[in-house]
Scaffold this active site. Structure first.
Site, PDB file in Angstrom:
ATOM      1  N   THR A 120       0.799  -1.060  -0.153  1.00  0.00           N
ATOM      2  CA  THR A 120       0.118  -0.049   0.144  1.00  0.00           C
ATOM      3  C   THR A 120       0.689   1.389   0.112  1.00  0.00           C
ATOM      4  O   THR A 120       1.929   0.990   0.718  1.00  0.00           O
ATOM      5  CB  THR A 120      -0.867  -0.097   1.234  1.00  0.00           C
ATOM      6  OG1 THR A 120      -1.890  -1.120   1.192  1.00  0.00           O
ATOM      7  CG2 THR A 120      -1.601   1.524   1.446  1.00  0.00           C
ATOM      8  N   ARG A 124     -14.854  -6.218  -1.062  1.00  0.00           N
ATOM      9  CA  ARG A 124     -14.306  -5.629   0.173  1.00  0.00           C
ATOM     10  C   ARG A 124     -13.471  -4.284   0.290  1.00  0.00           C
ATOM     11  O   ARG A 124     -12.894  -4.053  -0.897  1.00  0.00           O
ATOM     12  CB  ARG A 124     -13.347  -6.602   0.705  1.00  0.00           C
ATOM     13  CG  ARG A 124     -12.456  -6.260   2.112  1.00  0.00           C
ATOM     14  CD  ARG A 124     -11.203  -5.769   1.959  1.00  0.00           C
ATOM     15  NE  ARG A 124     -10.481  -5.277   2.896  1.00  0.00           N
ATOM     16  CZ  ARG A 124      -9.267  -4.812   3.133  1.00  0.00           C
ATOM     17  NH1 ARG A 124      -8.690  -4.092   2.087  1.00  0.00           N
ATOM     18  NH2 ARG A 124      -8.682  -4.396   4.395  1.00  0.00           N
ATOM     19  N   GLY A 173     -11.447  -1.272   2.083  1.00  0.00           N
ATOM     20  CA  GLY A 173     -10.590  -1.271   3.070  1.00  0.00           C
ATOM     21  C   GLY A 173     -10.373   0.222   3.994  1.00  0.00           C
ATOM     22  O   GLY A 173     -10.917   1.120   3.319  1.00  0.00           O
ATOM     23  N   ASP A 174      -9.403   0.282   4.749  1.00  0.00           N
ATOM     24  CA  ASP A 174      -8.988   1.585   5.371  1.00  0.00           C
ATOM     25  C   ASP A 174      -8.634   2.744   4.381  1.00  0.00           C
ATOM     26  O   ASP A 174      -8.832   3.924   4.496  1.00  0.00           O
ATOM     27  CB  ASP A 174      -8.131   1.245   6.513  1.00  0.00           C
ATOM     28  CG  ASP A 174      -6.704   1.102   5.671  1.00  0.00           C
ATOM     29  OD1 ASP A 174      -6.822  -0.110   5.284  1.00  0.00           O
ATOM     30  OD2 ASP A 174      -5.721   1.692   5.747  1.00  0.00           O
ATOM     31  N   THR A 218      -1.138   2.198   6.597  1.00  0.00           N
ATOM     32  CA  THR A 218      -0.822   0.866   5.755  1.00  0.00           C
ATOM     33  C   THR A 218      -1.071  -0.222   6.810  1.00  0.00           C
ATOM     34  O   THR A 218      -0.612   0.013   8.034  1.00  0.00           O
ATOM     35  CB  THR A 218       0.573   1.108   5.183  1.00  0.00           C
ATOM     36  OG1 THR A 218       0.871  -0.405   4.608  1.00  0.00           O
ATOM     37  CG2 THR A 218       1.630   1.456   6.080  1.00  0.00           C
ATOM     38  N   HIS A 256      -3.125  -3.870   8.128  1.00  0.00           N
ATOM     39  CA  HIS A 256      -4.445  -4.415   8.083  1.00  0.00           C
ATOM     40  C   HIS A 256      -5.496  -3.577   8.244  1.00  0.00           C
ATOM     41  O   HIS A 256      -5.698  -2.829   9.247  1.00  0.00           O
ATOM     42  CB  HIS A 256      -4.291  -5.622   9.108  1.00  0.00           C
ATOM     43  CG  HIS A 256      -5.420  -6.517   9.079  1.00  0.00           C
ATOM     44  ND1 HIS A 256      -6.611  -6.187   9.384  1.00  0.00           N
ATOM     45  CD2 HIS A 256      -5.180  -7.746   8.287  1.00  0.00           C
ATOM     46  CE1 HIS A 256      -7.290  -7.401   9.338  1.00  0.00           C
ATOM     47  NE2 HIS A 256      -6.489  -8.139   8.674  1.00  0.00           N
TER      48      HIS A 256
HETATM   49  N1  GLY Z   1      -4.160  -1.211   4.281  1.00  0.00           N
HETATM   50  C1  GLY Z   1      -5.040  -1.558   3.075  1.00  0.00           C
HETATM   51  C2  GLY Z   1      -5.969  -2.452   3.172  1.00  0.00           C
HETATM   52  O1  GLY Z   1      -6.055  -2.990   4.245  1.00  0.00           O
HETATM   53  O2  GLY Z   1      -6.545  -2.385   2.354  1.00  0.00           O
END
Ligand code: GLY
Length: 331
Positions: free
Chosen positions: A193, A221, A223-224, A243, A245
């Protein structure tokens, strides 16, 4: 008390970028990743040096990394469980409302896109959402239709897939078929990322983040990296990009937590505290880069590796691999 009442200090431009937190990645790719990160930060630094905006600098830096096939963003994104690219990106800026205003006198703006497959540079589309739509976040086919009406060329989804990403997806699928046990998006965090945070000579702060997501993620999905406050945040105190999880970063509102803490602590303590809190709360791995309103750069992570490249007038342009502050306690 917030430090807004203080007189405006001398404004120092600064830029910091990350290339993802997670596994260290193959040694054979390290030299090229370092070269690419330095080139990306050089592009952003040239903008800041010539009096350009923090927003232009972070978007230029992230665009360069999206275009590089070794990073998990733009061209080079990892593939989802169905073998397709779905990318997330966001930008946020905090600009003084008037030349001398500090603190609450800042105007905040943000834009983001989620689960897009047909845009070469999602970070540029996120910026266009911010500047040319009444919304902050557009997703999927709606985001792509908006891109077309804004004059951004759409590509075929397979144009975004590198041979390297396809091979990784196939290896992962074969492994999962063999074990039939691994939970999606909860395995080791992939590396790559990308994101950046910057402060400019005019007192503005900005951050941008872009990703292909986490390995094994389900179709759809998000993400953040698409979520303001989680993967990207900026206000009058600072700007940050995350960056790692994504689900853990969302649970802990990582970037907003770190930037808000700047009211009480110096930048490096703010980022360390935010990563420690995320690890305590979720047991997961993540990283963050941050610039405060005085151009002070900070970063922290608790993964095996995180690459950082940075620019400020005192130190020039540098690439670093900072050590993790602590390791996640739970799988
Ligand atoms: N930090 C990138 C994701 O979880 O999509």
């Amino acid at each position: 008390m917030l430090p807004f009442a203080m007189a405006r200090a001398r404004l120092i431009p600064a830029l910091v970028a990350h290339g993802g937190a997670g596994a260290a990645g193959p040694a054979s790719e390290r030299f090229e990743r370092r070269r690419a990160m330095l080139a990306a930060v050089r592009a952003g630094a040239a903008i800041l040096r010539s009096g350009g905006s923090a927003l232009d600098a972070v978007v230029a830096t992230v665009t360069a990394l999206e275009d590089h096939p070794l990073f998990n963003a733009g061209y080079g994104s990892i593939l989802n469980s169905e073998g397709r690219v779905e990318m997330d990106a966001s930008v946020m800026e905090s600009v003084p409302a008037a030349p001398e205003s500090v603190g609450p006198g800042h105007i905040l703006r943000a834009g983001a896109v989620a689960a897009v497959s047909r845009v070469r540079n999602p970070v540029q589309l996120a910026r266009t959402v911010m500047e040319r739509s009444p919304h902050i976040l557009l997703a999927g086919a709606g985001a792509e239709r908006f891109a077309r009406t804004a004059g951004i060329r759409l590509c075929r989804p397979d144009e975004m897939i590198t041979e390297r990403a396809r091979k990784k997806w196939q290896m992962r699928r074969d492994r999962m078929l063999a074990t039939a046990a691994e939970a999606p998006a909860r395995a080791a965090v992939g590396h790559g990322t990308v994101g950046a945070a910057a402060a400019d000579l005019h007192g503005a702060l900005a951050a941008a983040t872009s990703t292909g997501g986490v390995p094994g993620k389900l179709f759809g999905r998000i993400g953040d990296s698409a979520l303001i406050g989680a993967g990207t945040f900026a206000n009058a105190l600072g700007a940050a990009s995350a960056t790692g999880h994504g689900e853990a970063i969302i649970l802990s509102s990582l970037c907003r937590e770190a930037v808000t803490e700047l009211a009480h602590r110096p930048a490096q303590r703010a980022v360390r505290g935010a990563i420690t809190e995320l690890a305590d709360l979720t047991g997961a791995e993540a990283g963050i880069v941050l610039v405060d309103r005085r151009g002070r750069i900070a970063y922290a992570h608790n993964a095996a590796s995180m690459e950082v490249a940075q620019f400020n007038p005192a130190g020039g342009i540098r690439h670093l691999r900072p050590a993790p502050i602590l390791r996640a306690s739970r799988p």
